[in-house]
Design a protein around this motif. Sequence first.
Motif: not given
Length: 334
Positions: A135, A323, A316, A255-259, A261, A319, A137
Amino acid sequence: MDIFTKIGKNEPTTVEHEFIEIPMEYFNDKAKAMHYIQLLMNKYNSGKITNITRTVGGYTNINYKVSTDKRDYLLKIHLNKKVEDIVPEIKILKYLKTKDIPAACPIPDRENKFINAFGNDNAVIYEFIDGHHPEVNIETTKQIAKVAATLNLLEVPTSFIQKNWVDIDFCKIVIQKIPDAVYTQPDIFEYFIEQTNYLEEPLSIKLPRCLVHGDLFPDNTMFKGNKLIAVLDFEVICLENLLHELGTAINGFCYVDNKLSEELLHTFLNEYQKYYKLNQIERELLPAYIQWGAHCMIAWHLIGVMEDNDTIKYKRAQELIARVKKLREMSFSF
């Protein structure tokens, strides 16, 4: 003679002369696959196969978890790849085994060979690492930053000369294929040409080179919980500037959900700079290299779109394009 040469000396990596004839349909038939994989595994002291499981592979390989009555192995089948193109990865993994880099190591057969013919392709057996893809994080990002810095700061063996082939010239080759594309997507094609031209200038600035994994994404790492236990797939390891590593790893672990962080980005950079502090030029170029990390992936997906009308790769690519467009609008302070 450096340690890299010493490790490889008297340890053959050439292909086994015996050829295993394999029908292509074996990939879709588990019983047949087990039969042909057993023929290969008989060259090792591996025991009798009890099960095989297809695992995630890259663009140029097929991977199986091979369970035997002795232990588990990872079988990597290199598709359309010559022996001489696999040897550098084998040798560098043996070098990294002597350093503080967690990695799955190749296993020699009874004749001390690491690469064997498998149908029209070549195969390598690796230690099987029992873990999971992570994951994204704060803790996993920290660990990737640390292992990246550790790898990048290693002394480069004098006999390792592998260059980065995923470069701006690779993107230009993709562009050359566009006029003859079987399937056309003008919106993506136009974007890709413009972005390649945009990145050419910052990527042309010469920077010191080091050992770079080049593909630090979650799918190429194994964790237990939040603890990194292995980095996988050193197929594109090369001599390159460390910003190439950072740009790729940031795309993989920040990146989380293509954003993007900002918390994960600063976590990554703060951890990396505990071991190596970026200079002013590197900080100025880093935003372009974060774009570059995504652009390399777009190039791969674009090939699938052009040749096979692959809808998954098209999605993909879209996406990743979103980005990069967002990155070009952002201002950064490192």
